[in-house]
Write a protein that holds these residues in place. Structure first.
Motif, short mmCIF file in Angstrom:
data_model
loop_
_atom_site.label_atom_id
_atom_site.label_comp_id
_atom_site.label_asym_id
_atom_site.label_seq_id
_atom_site.Cartn_x
_atom_site.Cartn_y
_atom_site.Cartn_z
N UNK A 453 0.80 -1.22 0.00
CA UNK A 453 0.00 0.00 0.00
C UNK A 453 0.83 1.27 0.00
N UNK A 454 2.15 1.13 -0.07
CA UNK A 454 3.02 2.30 0.01
C UNK A 454 2.65 3.40 -0.98
N UNK A 455 2.36 3.10 -2.26
CA UNK A 455 2.01 4.18 -3.20
C UNK A 455 0.77 4.96 -2.80
N UNK A 456 -0.12 4.35 -2.03
CA UNK A 456 -1.34 5.03 -1.59
C UNK A 456 -1.16 5.79 -0.28
N UNK A 457 -0.05 5.54 0.38
CA UNK A 457 0.19 6.12 1.71
C UNK A 457 1.14 7.31 1.65
N UNK A 458 2.18 7.18 0.84
CA UNK A 458 3.23 8.20 0.82
C UNK A 458 2.68 9.51 0.24
N UNK A 459 2.99 10.60 0.92
CA UNK A 459 2.57 11.93 0.48
C UNK A 459 3.80 12.79 0.15
N UNK A 460 3.53 13.90 -0.48
CA UNK A 460 4.61 14.85 -0.76
C UNK A 460 4.22 16.23 -0.25
N UNK A 530 6.61 15.16 12.13
CA UNK A 530 6.39 14.16 13.20
C UNK A 530 6.08 12.78 12.63
N UNK A 531 5.78 12.72 11.33
CA UNK A 531 5.44 11.44 10.69
C UNK A 531 6.72 10.74 10.26
N UNK A 532 6.76 9.43 10.47
CA UNK A 532 7.85 8.61 9.94
C UNK A 532 7.24 7.31 9.45
N UNK A 533 7.28 7.09 8.16
CA UNK A 533 6.69 5.88 7.60
C UNK A 533 7.39 4.64 8.15
N UNK A 534 6.67 3.54 8.33
CA UNK A 534 7.32 2.30 8.75
C UNK A 534 8.24 1.76 7.65
N UNK A 535 9.16 0.94 8.05
CA UNK A 535 10.17 0.43 7.12
C UNK A 535 9.56 -0.21 5.87
N UNK A 536 8.55 -1.09 5.97
CA UNK A 536 8.01 -1.68 4.74
C UNK A 536 7.39 -0.67 3.80
N UNK A 537 6.84 0.43 4.32
CA UNK A 537 6.30 1.47 3.46
C UNK A 537 7.43 2.17 2.71
#
Length: 671
Positions: A453-460, A530-537
């Motif tokens: 789901x990384x492409x749906x979660x990551x923002x810019x 404050x956000x840090x994506x988890x490693x698999x993301x």
């Protein structure tokens, strides 16, 4: 039942530390000015019975908060508790302090615990929830409805250990909270409020069995044995001065029985009929056929009872049990247990099989047998030295599995599964877990979900701009081909400021360029450091983009999370090795998105009043470099975690050095 205002001379000795040694006169002769509010009757009762007394000026100080040591003195003397526990571990309780012996007795009676293994905090104002907890332990006020306190508007803020006791007080109509519906659990409690709680509960304090009433809630402080046959329309609390052997012949109480006898007690309550029976000796044995609540310092339980609730103290049971509820303390069971529930942090050791165990709010359980279902709540710990059908772990829970488990499920972050045993299947549904237990099947659903789901979660970064007047959106910075018209008031997002021309993205994803003079760049948050994506993301997003690198490394600059991430591997197989905070370009001059590579390095860039170190250039004039430094090496501006630069990526010195030392021509992805 309305209080009968019993006045017994034995009460005049209560709380000598708080009262002084002056001979007591009749209340009508005392020069006290009693409150005229809700606490009037309670304060009269407290003074009349020697529970509270004013200062040398006869001021009752009704609204003054009471301390932990003072409440310990009140209750230990009220219960004639003189057996002392060893409290040398509490460094803040001096042997010469006036309250030392009272605190030692309170700990021995299971009334009061330290706030840590080495701190008692005796002079601190005791809180409302702490007071209720201590009073319930003292008088055996209990309930099976541990969540009744949720009716208070602030019920969720009541500490886990105190919830059953606040609920018990509420169900016994002893506390009602404030007018706004709150309980204020962490607020201090006044002398008047303590007096009111005692006044609400105690109807008589008796030293002589001959004066024993037929009704009301009675505290018995005498040294003689009570009659073998006794009927009471109310509850009975037996203090430590009573004979060590308590074996009623035929006692019938409509309320509760609480036995708080001393060291080496022998309590046999099999012939007692009461709503609830609490046995809280300093130490000794308890024999029961009915459900029993255990408190005090500790006891060895036997008899035909199959239902036990542990309030506090270190206890043992030599019988198999149907139901155990842990509200504190510890229990060792030499037999199986059908159902176990922890509603507070406690310790339990079972030599036998368990059908169902739920550690809802922490605690530690050791099972030297099999368990069908084990649920470990937040911060709970378990050791299983037999077989387990199913074990579930919430956040921060840990399991040491030294036998065989059919299924282990990690539902919460930071769950831990170790041990010398083996699991047929381990299912992971949360991140940052730690698993070393051998298994045939490791099903990391959390990792798979985050990765896919990384492409749906990551923002810019979205630096919003308002179009000031009708203008055109051009295809590129040549400003020749028009893509569409933009109306005044429309929102676009600044991606890159190339002098007087902005590369922008529209809300529908359309990209192009506009003249800088046609818009206003808003000064509003466009990132969240404050956000840090988890490693698999992180790994999933890099693999989704499919970028390769001329080296074994790849760098991702996340403009949204303000992080720099370093990966090692190859295209579609990147593994995260480091994550650093950074400060990228501001809303006006954002770091341009795209794929680049590191080209060359400089030692430093000087700017007159400050400098930046270790620039690693990856796109024209854009570079990774240190935060702004004074010439003595201190920070001129050490801010990271938010966008603030002119387009470069600022990093803390040690973090920047890591990037600086990576091989040149390493891929850099800015998104």
């Amino acid at each position: 039942m309305k209080r009968r205002n019993l006045r017994l001379t034995a009460l005049l000795l209560v709380c000598a530390v708080l009262l002084g040694s002056v001979a007591m006169a009749a209340p009508e002769d005392w020069e006290y000015e009693f409150p005229t509010n809700w606490s009037h009757d309670a304060m009269v009762f407290a003074v009349e019975n020697g529970i509270l007394r004013g200062d040398q000026n006869h001021n009752l100080n009704a609204e003054q908060p009471i301390t932990r040591a003072e409440l310990a003195a009140v209750l230990t003397r009220l219960l004639a508790a003189t057996e002392r526990a060893d409290i040398a571990a509490y460094a803040d309780v001096a042997e010469t302090a006036w309250y030392h012996d009272e605190l030692a007795a309170a700990v021995g009676a299971g009334l009061l615990n330290g706030i840590s293994p080495t701190k008692m905090d005796p002079d601190a104002q005791i809180t409302r929830e702490q007071t209720v907890t201590v009073l319930c332990r003292a008088f055996g006020i209990v309930t099976e409805q541990a969540n009744a306190c949720d009716v208070f508007s602030d019920g969720a803020s009541i500490s886990n250990y105190a919830r059953p006791y606040v609920s018990a007080m509420l169900e016994n109509d002893l506390v009602h909270g404030y007018r706004d519906g709150s309980f204020c659990p962490q607020q201090s409690i006044t002398r008047a409020e303590v007096a009111q709680l005692l006044y609400n509960y105690i109807d008589a304090i008796v030293d002589d069995p001959a004066q024993f009433p037929e009704q009301g809630n009675v505290v018995y402080r005498g040294t003689e044995a009570l009659p073998s046959a006794l009927t009471l329309d109310g509850s009975l609390v037996i203090g430590q001065a009573a004979p060590l052997e308590t074996k009623p012949g035929d006692w019938r109480l409509t309320g509760n029985l609480t036995v708080c006898t001393g060291r080496g007690s022998a309590i046999d309550v099999r012939a007692v009929q009461a709503a609830h029976v609490t046995c809280a000796p300093f130490s000794g044995t308890v024999t029961a056929d009915q459900p029993v609540w255990l408190g005090g310092g500790g006891a060895a339980l036997s008899g035909a009872t199959d239902t036990v609730t542990v309030l506090v103290g270190s206890h043992s049971a030599s019988v198999a049990l149907k139901s155990v509820t842990m509200l504190g303390g510890s229990l060792s069971v030499a037999g199986g247990v059908d159902q176990v529930r922890f509603d507070a942090s406690a310790v339990m050791d079972i030599t036998g099989n368990v059908r169902d165990a739920v550690l809802a709010v922490g605690g530690t359980i050791t099972i030297n047998g099999s368990v069908e279902k084990l649920s470990l709540g937040k911060n709970a710990k378990a050791v299983v030295n037999g077989e387990a059908v199913q074990v579930e772990l919430d956040a921060n829970a840990s399991l040491e599995m030294n036998g065989y488990a059919k299924l282990i499920v990690l539902n919460g972050q930071y769950g831990k599964v170790v041990g010398s045993g083996y699991a047929e299947e381990i299912r992971i549904l949360a991140g940052d877990t730690f698993v070393t237990l051998a298994t045939s099947k490791l099903d990391n659903q959390w990792w798979t979900s985050c990765y896919e789901n990384a492409p749906n979660v990551v923002q810019t970064q979205k630096a919003a701009c308002v179009i000031d007047r009708d203008t055109k959106l051009y295809a590129d910075r040549n400003m020749n081909k028009v893509v569409r018209e933009l109306k005044q008031g429309e929102i676009v997002y600044n991606e890159y400021n190339n002098g007087g021309r902005l590369s922008v993205t529209l809300p529908d994803g359309t990209t192009g360029c506009i003249y800088r003079s046609t818009c206003t760049i808003l000064d509003e948050p466009s990132t969240d450091g404050t956000v840090d994506y988890p490693t698999p993301t992180k790994e999933g997003f890099m693999d989704y983009l499919g970028y390769d690198s001329e080296t074994d490394y790849l760098i991702w600059v996340s403009r949204y999370t303000q992080k720099v991430m370093v990966f090692q591997g190859s295209a579609r197989n990147w593994k995260l090795i480091r994550t650093f905070p950074c400060g990228s370009g501001s809303n006006t001059t954002p770091t341009p998105p795209g794929a680049f590579r590191t080209e060359y390095r400089n030692t430093r860039w000087d700017y007159g009043g400050y400098y930046v170190g270790m620039p690693t250039i990856f796109n024209g004039g854009h570079a990774f470099h240190t935060v702004l430094l004074n010439y003595d090496g201190s920070y001129y501006n050490g801010t990271v975690g938010r966008p603030l630069s002119h387009g470069c990526v600022r990093m803390l010195p040690d973090d920047c050095r890591f990037i600086y030392e990576l091989p040149l021509h390493t891929r850099v992805v800015v998104y």
